[in-house]
Design a protein around this motif. Structure first.
Motif, PDB file in Angstrom:
ATOM      1  N   SER A  58      53.351 -78.965 -28.240  1.00  0.00           N
ATOM      2  CA  SER A  58      52.371 -79.912 -27.714  1.00  0.00           C
ATOM      3  C   SER A  58      52.746 -80.430 -26.329  1.00  0.00           C
ATOM      4  O   SER A  58      51.935 -81.055 -25.650  1.00  0.00           O
ATOM      5  N   GLY A  59      53.985 -80.187 -25.909  1.00  0.00           N
ATOM      6  CA  GLY A  59      54.451 -80.698 -24.624  1.00  0.00           C
ATOM      7  C   GLY A  59      54.855 -82.158 -24.678  1.00  0.00           C
ATOM      8  O   GLY A  59      55.186 -82.750 -23.655  1.00  0.00           O
ATOM      9  N   THR A  60      54.864 -82.741 -25.862  1.00  0.00           N
ATOM     10  CA  THR A  60      55.152 -84.169 -26.020  1.00  0.00           C
ATOM     11  C   THR A  60      56.647 -84.462 -26.060  1.00  0.00           C
ATOM     12  O   THR A  60      57.087 -85.483 -25.561  1.00  0.00           O
ATOM     13  N   SER A  61      57.447 -83.567 -26.649  1.00  0.00           N
ATOM     14  CA  SER A  61      58.877 -83.806 -26.839  1.00  0.00           C
ATOM     15  C   SER A  61      59.705 -82.720 -26.167  1.00  0.00           C
ATOM     16  O   SER A  61      59.331 -81.549 -26.177  1.00  0.00           O
ATOM     17  N   ARG A  62      60.831 -83.152 -25.592  1.00  0.00           N
ATOM     18  CA  ARG A  62      61.785 -82.197 -25.055  1.00  0.00           C
ATOM     19  C   ARG A  62      63.133 -82.871 -24.835  1.00  0.00           C
ATOM     20  O   ARG A  62      63.228 -84.088 -24.728  1.00  0.00           O
ATOM     21  N   PHE A  63      64.163 -82.038 -24.764  1.00  0.00           N
ATOM     22  CA  PHE A  63      65.514 -82.515 -24.507  1.00  0.00           C
ATOM     23  C   PHE A  63      65.578 -83.094 -23.100  1.00  0.00           C
ATOM     24  O   PHE A  63      65.021 -82.534 -22.155  1.00  0.00           O
ATOM     25  N   GLU A  64      66.281 -84.231 -22.954  1.00  0.00           N
ATOM     26  CA  GLU A  64      66.508 -84.809 -21.633  1.00  0.00           C
ATOM     27  C   GLU A  64      67.901 -85.427 -21.600  1.00  0.00           C
ATOM     28  O   GLU A  64      68.277 -86.178 -22.502  1.00  0.00           O
ATOM     29  N   TRP A  65      68.662 -85.093 -20.573  1.00  0.00           N
ATOM     30  CA  TRP A  65      69.993 -85.649 -20.337  1.00  0.00           C
ATOM     31  C   TRP A  65      69.992 -86.200 -18.919  1.00  0.00           C
ATOM     32  O   TRP A  65      69.585 -85.499 -17.985  1.00  0.00           O
ATOM     33  N   GLU A  66      70.424 -87.459 -18.760  1.00  0.00           N
ATOM     34  CA  GLU A  66      70.389 -88.078 -17.435  1.00  0.00           C
ATOM     35  C   GLU A  66      71.649 -88.901 -17.213  1.00  0.00           C
ATOM     36  O   GLU A  66      72.098 -89.618 -18.116  1.00  0.00           O
ATOM     37  N   LYS A  67      72.208 -88.798 -16.002  1.00  0.00           N
ATOM     38  CA  LYS A  67      73.394 -89.562 -15.633  1.00  0.00           C
ATOM     39  C   LYS A  67      73.193 -90.171 -14.255  1.00  0.00           C
ATOM     40  O   LYS A  67      72.632 -89.539 -13.357  1.00  0.00           O
ATOM     41  N   SER A  68      73.685 -91.384 -14.099  1.00  0.00           N
ATOM     42  CA  SER A  68      73.665 -92.055 -12.810  1.00  0.00           C
ATOM     43  C   SER A  68      74.698 -91.399 -11.894  1.00  0.00           C
ATOM     44  O   SER A  68      75.787 -91.027 -12.345  1.00  0.00           O
ATOM     45  N   ILE A  69      74.335 -91.227 -10.620  1.00  0.00           N
ATOM     46  CA  ILE A  69      75.264 -90.693  -9.622  1.00  0.00           C
ATOM     47  C   ILE A  69      75.161 -91.565  -8.371  1.00  0.00           C
ATOM     48  O   ILE A  69      74.160 -92.265  -8.166  1.00  0.00           O
ATOM     49  N   PRO A  70      76.177 -91.543  -7.504  1.00  0.00           N
ATOM     50  CA  PRO A  70      76.084 -92.307  -6.256  1.00  0.00           C
ATOM     51  C   PRO A  70      74.915 -91.815  -5.387  1.00  0.00           C
ATOM     52  O   PRO A  70      74.637 -90.608  -5.333  1.00  0.00           O
ATOM     53  N   VAL A  71      74.249 -92.735  -4.718  1.00  0.00           N
ATOM     54  CA  VAL A  71      73.116 -92.391  -3.848  1.00  0.00           C
ATOM     55  C   VAL A  71      73.538 -91.379  -2.783  1.00  0.00           C
ATOM     56  O   VAL A  71      72.788 -90.448  -2.474  1.00  0.00           O
ATOM     57  N   GLU A  72      74.744 -91.535  -2.250  1.00  0.00           N
ATOM     58  CA  GLU A  72      75.222 -90.602  -1.218  1.00  0.00           C
ATOM     59  C   GLU A  72      75.288 -89.175  -1.769  1.00  0.00           C
ATOM     60  O   GLU A  72      74.961 -88.215  -1.068  1.00  0.00           O
ATOM     61  N   ASP A  73      75.728 -89.034  -3.016  1.00  0.00           N
ATOM     62  CA  ASP A  73      75.769 -87.706  -3.643  1.00  0.00           C
ATOM     63  C   ASP A  73      74.356 -87.153  -3.816  1.00  0.00           C
ATOM     64  O   ASP A  73      74.097 -85.976  -3.566  1.00  0.00           O
ATOM     65  N   ALA A  74      73.442 -88.005  -4.236  1.00  0.00           N
ATOM     66  CA  ALA A  74      72.054 -87.572  -4.431  1.00  0.00           C
ATOM     67  C   ALA A  74      71.437 -87.131  -3.101  1.00  0.00           C
ATOM     68  O   ALA A  74      70.728 -86.114  -3.049  1.00  0.00           O
ATOM     69  N   GLU A  75      71.711 -87.871  -2.038  1.00  0.00           N
ATOM     70  CA  GLU A  75      71.172 -87.494  -0.724  1.00  0.00           C
ATOM     71  C   GLU A  75      71.691 -86.125  -0.295  1.00  0.00           C
ATOM     72  O   GLU A  75      70.942 -85.307   0.255  1.00  0.00           O
ATOM     73  N   ALA A  76      72.967 -85.838  -0.572  1.00  0.00           N
ATOM     74  CA  ALA A  76      73.541 -84.533  -0.242  1.00  0.00           C
ATOM     75  C   ALA A  76      72.937 -83.439  -1.116  1.00  0.00           C
ATOM     76  O   ALA A  76      72.615 -82.347  -0.630  1.00  0.00           O
ATOM     77  N   LEU A  77      72.757 -83.724  -2.413  1.00  0.00           N
ATOM     78  CA  LEU A  77      72.192 -82.731  -3.336  1.00  0.00           C
ATOM     79  C   LEU A  77      70.723 -82.434  -3.045  1.00  0.00           C
ATOM     80  O   LEU A  77      70.281 -81.293  -3.204  1.00  0.00           O
ATOM     81  N   ILE A  78      69.970 -83.445  -2.590  1.00  0.00           N
ATOM     82  CA  ILE A  78      68.545 -83.226  -2.255  1.00  0.00           C
ATOM     83  C   ILE A  78      68.429 -82.151  -1.173  1.00  0.00           C
ATOM     84  O   ILE A  78      67.490 -81.353  -1.172  1.00  0.00           O
ATOM     85  N   LYS A  79      69.399 -82.095  -0.274  1.00  0.00           N
ATOM     86  CA  LYS A  79      69.372 -81.085   0.791  1.00  0.00           C
ATOM     87  C   LYS A  79      69.538 -79.663   0.245  1.00  0.00           C
ATOM     88  O   LYS A  79      69.166 -78.699   0.904  1.00  0.00           O
ATOM     89  N   LEU A  80      70.100 -79.552  -0.977  1.00  0.00           N
ATOM     90  CA  LEU A  80      70.291 -78.248  -1.611  1.00  0.00           C
ATOM     91  C   LEU A  80      69.127 -77.861  -2.523  1.00  0.00           C
ATOM     92  O   LEU A  80      69.092 -76.753  -3.048  1.00  0.00           O
ATOM     93  N   CYS A  81      68.195 -78.775  -2.725  1.00  0.00           N
ATOM     94  CA  CYS A  81      67.095 -78.542  -3.671  1.00  0.00           C
ATOM     95  C   CYS A  81      66.132 -77.471  -3.185  1.00  0.00           C
ATOM     96  O   CYS A  81      66.055 -77.173  -1.990  1.00  0.00           O
ATOM     97  N   GLU A  82      65.412 -76.921  -4.148  1.00  0.00           N
ATOM     98  CA  GLU A  82      64.343 -75.973  -3.841  1.00  0.00           C
ATOM     99  C   GLU A  82      63.321 -76.656  -2.935  1.00  0.00           C
ATOM    100  O   GLU A  82      63.211 -77.884  -2.936  1.00  0.00           O
TER     101      GLU A  82
END
Length: 155
Positions: A58-82
């Motif tokens: 149904s598209g209603t349920s799915r596995f999700e795993w989430e962790k907080s990371i430093p904003v600086e790390d996220a900014e660097a990783l966004i540059k590697l994104c599709e």
């Protein structure tokens, strides 16, 4: 770690009058394979890495795993994104026992407004405000990972 949510189109701006909070979000995808989507998100002053599995029938349920990371790390990783970074403002609206998260998209997805509600069970009842439109749960073109590839303005 199972996420149960339903997704709806939004039919008017009336939700903004009811919002208790709004936050700017920038997100990109390191992997958009439906069986293992990997998202990097900067939400206000916080950042997260999230892995989502494939949804049920149904598209209603799915596995999700989430962790907080430093904003600086996220900014660097966004540059590697599709290609296809998502930008949106999220409005939070408390209604009864639930909170709607309404995303107003910007950039190439401008004009699209979606509401999500997380539930404890797939058949849980919830209040439906007048600005809630057609349900689009399980329709993949409304997934953020797909909006990054084929934006709303190209539909």
């Amino acid at each position: 770690m199972i996420e149960i949510e339903r997704k709806f189109l939004v039919t008017s701006d009336n939700f903004k009058k009811e919002a208790q909070k709004s936050t700017r979000i920038i997100q990109g995808f390191l992997n958009t394979d439906p069986e293992r989507t990997v998202r990097i998100r900067i939400k206000g002053e916080q950042a997260f890495i999230t892995v989502k599995g494939i949804g049920n029938a149904s598209g209603t349920s799915r596995f999700e795993w989430e962790k907080s990371i430093p904003v600086e790390d996220a900014e660097a990783l966004i540059k590697l994104c599709e290609p296809g970074i998502i930008k949106k403002t999220r409005f939070e609206i408390r209604l009864g026992d639930h909170t709607y998260e309404v995303d107003e998209f910007a950039g190439t997805n401008q004009g699209l407004v979606l509401a999500e509600i997380e539930l404890s069970t797939e058949n849980e009842s919830f209040l439906k405000p007048d600005w809630l439109g057609q349900e689009v749960t399980g329709i993949s073109k409304y997934y953020n990972s797909q909006l990054s590839k084929k934006p709303f303005k190209l539909w």
